[in-house]
Design an enzyme around this catalytic site. Structure first.
Site, mmCIF file in Angstrom:
data_model
loop_
_atom_site.group_PDB
_atom_site.id
_atom_site.type_symbol
_atom_site.label_atom_id
_atom_site.label_comp_id
_atom_site.label_asym_id
_atom_site.label_seq_id
_atom_site.Cartn_x
_atom_site.Cartn_y
_atom_site.Cartn_z
ATOM 1 N N CYS A 98 -11.505 4.613 -28.922
ATOM 2 C CA CYS A 98 -12.771 5.331 -29.090
ATOM 3 C C CYS A 98 -13.519 5.477 -27.777
ATOM 4 C CB CYS A 98 -13.611 4.614 -30.128
ATOM 5 S SG CYS A 98 -12.698 4.456 -31.657
ATOM 6 N N GLU A 99 -12.969 6.239 -26.880
ATOM 7 C CA GLU A 99 -13.574 6.543 -25.583
ATOM 8 C C GLU A 99 -13.111 7.939 -25.201
ATOM 9 O OE1 GLU A 99 -15.290 4.460 -23.334
ATOM 10 O OE2 GLU A 99 -15.064 2.583 -24.443
ATOM 11 N N GLY A 105 0.759 -1.248 0.000
ATOM 12 C CA GLY A 105 0.000 0.000 0.000
ATOM 13 C C GLY A 105 0.783 1.287 0.000
ATOM 14 N N ARG A 165 -4.653 3.457 -15.981
ATOM 15 C CA ARG A 165 -4.774 4.189 -14.717
ATOM 16 C C ARG A 165 -5.379 5.593 -14.852
ATOM 17 N NH1 ARG A 165 -1.365 5.440 -11.522
ATOM 18 N NH2 ARG A 165 -2.455 4.732 -9.665
ATOM 19 N N TYR A 209 1.047 -1.616 -12.251
ATOM 20 C CA TYR A 209 -0.345 -1.577 -12.721
ATOM 21 C C TYR A 209 -0.452 -0.905 -14.094
ATOM 22 C CZ TYR A 209 -0.818 -2.650 -7.788
ATOM 23 O OH TYR A 209 -0.665 -3.218 -6.550
ATOM 24 N N GLU A 261 3.780 -6.937 1.883
ATOM 25 C CA GLU A 261 3.297 -7.259 0.526
ATOM 26 C C GLU A 261 3.372 -6.041 -0.393
ATOM 27 O OE1 GLU A 261 -0.802 -8.307 1.135
ATOM 28 O OE2 GLU A 261 -0.346 -9.961 2.484
ATOM 29 N N PRO A 262 4.517 -5.400 -0.524
ATOM 30 C CA PRO A 262 4.570 -4.204 -1.366
ATOM 31 C C PRO A 262 4.594 -4.538 -2.852
ATOM 32 C CG PRO A 262 6.742 -4.685 -0.488
ATOM 33 C CD PRO A 262 5.823 -5.722 0.080
ATOM 34 N N GLY A 263 3.911 -3.756 -3.643
ATOM 35 C CA GLY A 263 3.929 -3.915 -5.093
ATOM 36 C C GLY A 263 4.429 -2.649 -5.748
ATOM 37 N N ARG A 264 3.543 -1.639 -5.769
ATOM 38 C CA ARG A 264 3.842 -0.380 -6.455
ATOM 39 C C ARG A 264 5.158 0.244 -6.004
ATOM 40 N NH1 ARG A 264 -0.480 3.060 -8.057
ATOM 41 N NH2 ARG A 264 -1.702 1.968 -6.498
HETATM 42 N N1 LLP Z 1 -1.604 -6.964 -0.909
HETATM 43 C C1 LLP Z 1 -2.892 -7.021 -1.276
HETATM 44 C C2 LLP Z 1 -3.783 -7.954 -0.596
HETATM 45 C C3 LLP Z 1 -3.365 -6.190 -2.297
HETATM 46 O O1 LLP Z 1 -4.654 -6.241 -2.641
HETATM 47 C C4 LLP Z 1 -2.472 -5.293 -2.950
HETATM 48 C C5 LLP Z 1 -2.948 -4.423 -4.031
HETATM 49 C C6 LLP Z 1 -1.132 -5.286 -2.540
HETATM 50 C C7 LLP Z 1 -0.728 -6.127 -1.508
HETATM 51 C C8 LLP Z 1 -0.103 -4.397 -3.169
HETATM 52 O O2 LLP Z 1 -0.401 -3.060 -2.941
HETATM 53 P P1 LLP Z 1 0.643 -1.900 -3.378
HETATM 54 O O3 LLP Z 1 1.863 -2.040 -2.513
HETATM 55 O O4 LLP Z 1 0.959 -2.107 -4.802
HETATM 56 O O5 LLP Z 1 -0.107 -0.652 -3.136
HETATM 57 N N2 LLP Z 1 -4.664 -0.975 -9.886
HETATM 58 C C9 LLP Z 1 -4.512 0.014 -8.836
HETATM 59 C C10 LLP Z 1 -3.927 -0.580 -7.593
HETATM 60 C C11 LLP Z 1 -4.708 -1.771 -7.077
HETATM 61 C C12 LLP Z 1 -4.077 -2.410 -5.870
HETATM 62 C C13 LLP Z 1 -4.705 -3.702 -5.550
HETATM 63 N N3 LLP Z 1 -4.146 -4.394 -4.430
HETATM 64 C C14 LLP Z 1 -3.714 1.191 -9.373
HETATM 65 O O6 LLP Z 1 -3.311 1.166 -10.527
HETATM 66 O O7 LLP Z 1 -3.502 2.160 -8.643
#
Ligand code: LLP
Length: 415
Positions: A343-344, A239, A313, A371, A274-277
């Site tokens: 076309c949007e 997050g 996004r 994402y 659980e970091p992604g972004r």
């Molecule tokens: N853990 C869980 C259970 C999640 O649902 C998510 C993201 C993460 C970890 C990773 O979160 P992060 O560190 O990346 O914030 N498509 C959207 C973001 C959707 C996130 C969904 N869950 C965007 O483009 O902003």
């Protein structure tokens, strides 16, 4: 802020000018910096050195095998939300015993797949899921390790579409039902309760809600311990937001990790994240070219060859991505809406951007590593773009551009 830098008027990623990438691989094209991805992961891992922890990269942010393989080599864990993501992690050399399986709708087949692979833990999001997992594990003669995802009812103060920790949200088990759910889990013969997790949303810029959620989770950990349920790990989710524009300030990864470590010190619980972004977001850019400059009385449009199909996004969340020229020519600038061919009306990548443009110019849409490709579609029968990873002076195509023929290869006409 981003893995690109400008030198001598050119935009570079590591040792490669992005104009060369656009030239060689064509546009639209995603490009990622291996060094930036590694640095993003290490920011978490280094800050937690000396504590028992596992950084589980959230695969959904960017699931390209080269991204997963890069992280697997560092020893990363992975947070997955489908059987498909598990298959990718294993194909990229990730270790099953470092995989946690999140998501509200795990199918029986996915549970079986996770159990057969020997994943670390299932992050369970409801009581019916506990029962199903217990039954699936029983049918395989196994015990499934589980963590319960608790919904702490904390407002992440982010975009409502990516906010997950409030009451009335589909995610997790409500905080006030968590103890009962744990007692139920503890009574199921084929489950082994090992952890607790929460995730309150994404692109969180104010760290305060993350701290509030941690406190709510630690309250539960204490209540559970008093009832004889001891947990091995506490998973604080992902997050953490990133800086998409100069005016934003992103939470400091090291500071957040140290806050978690301090809160858990002496408890004996391992830390899972659980970091992604925050690992891949600023490590990637989407390269595109100007097709047309179009002017009407009200507006100037730069019609480019990328669109909401490649980067959803802006259309979906009104997200802001910086758009910069790949080379900086000496021309007069003007305000443009940078739009795609789809076309949007929502197919706008950036409103009112001051740019000096001519048709054929290459542009880089920054902070597109998370994402971006992961949410790309084939809308308007647009082949998804290629992906390139920069590794020092090398530019490696890590996913080829799709062919149009492949887009309808699974379809047929009627006789
Ligand atoms: N853990 C869980 C259970 C999640 O649902 C998510 C993201 C993460 C970890 C990773 O979160 P992060 O560190 O990346 O914030 N498509 C959207 C973001 C959707 C996130 C969904 N869950 C965007 O483009 O902003």
């Amino acid at each position: 802020m981003s893995a690109v830098r400008r030198a001598d008027g050119e935009l570079w990623m590591e040792g490669v000018p992005l104009s060369a990438v656009a030239q060689r691989f064509g546009t639209p094209c995603y490009v990622y910096s291996r060094a930036a991805i590694e640095a993003g992961w290490r920011a978490f891992d280094d800050a937690l050195a000396g504590t028992d922890h596992l950084v589980c990269y959230a695969v959904k942010a960017n699931s390209n095998l080269a991204v997963l393989g890069t992280l697997a080599r560092l020893g990363s864990g992975f947070d997955i939300v489908s059987g498909g993501e598990l298959a990718r992690v294993l194909a990229a050399g990730g270790r099953a015993e470092r995989v946690i399986f999140s998501g509200v709708g795990k199918s029986e087949a996915e549970m079986r797949q996770g159990l057969a692979a020997g994943i670390k833990c299932f992050n369970v999001e409801s009581e019916p899921e506990l029962d199903r997992l217990d039954a699936v594990a029983a049918s395989m003669g196994r015990r499934a390790r589980v963590s319960l995802r608790v919904n702490p009812d904390v407002d992440a103060r982010t975009h409502p579409y990516i906010s997950t920790g409030l009451k009335g949200n589909k995610f997790g088990i409500p905080h006030d039902r968590a103890v009962a759910a744990y007692e139920r889990a503890a009574g199921l013969a084929h489950l082994e309760v090992t952890g607790i997790d929460c995730h309150i949303g994404s692109q969180i810029l104010d760290p305060a809600p993350l701290g509030e959620a941690l406190e709510r989770v630690m309250d539960l950990v204490a209540t559970l311990a008093a009832r004889g349920i001891r947990l091995a790990h506490v998973d604080v989710g992902g997050g953490l937001g990133i800086r998409y524009r100069e005016s934003e300030a992103a939470p400091d990864v090291g500071a957040w990790c140290r806050q978690v470590a301090a809160r858990l010190a002496g408890t004996g619980h391992a830390i899972v994240l659980e970091p992604g972004r925050s690992i891949v977001g600023n490590a990637g850019a989407l390269l595109t070219r100007v097709e047309y400059l179009k002017t009407d009385k009200e507006k100037r449009f730069a019609v480019v060859d990328a669109s909401m199909s490649e980067l959803l996004r802006p259309a979906l969340y009104e997200a802001w991505h910086e758009i910069v020229p790949v080379a900086s020519p000496a021309r007069e600038s003007a305000l443009y809406d940078v739009v795609g061919p789809v076309c949007e009306s929502s197919d706008v990548l950036g409103f009112d951007r001051e740019l000096a443009l001519a048709p054929g110019d290459a542009l880089a849409i920054l902070s597109a590593g998370a994402y971006g490709m992961a949410m790309a579609s084939n809308y308007n029968t647009r082949p998804r773009p290629c992906e390139v990873m920069i590794d020092g002076e090398r530019a490696v195509e890590v996913r080829a551009r799709e062919s149009v023929a492949s887009l309808f290869a699974l379809e047929r006409t009627l006789d």
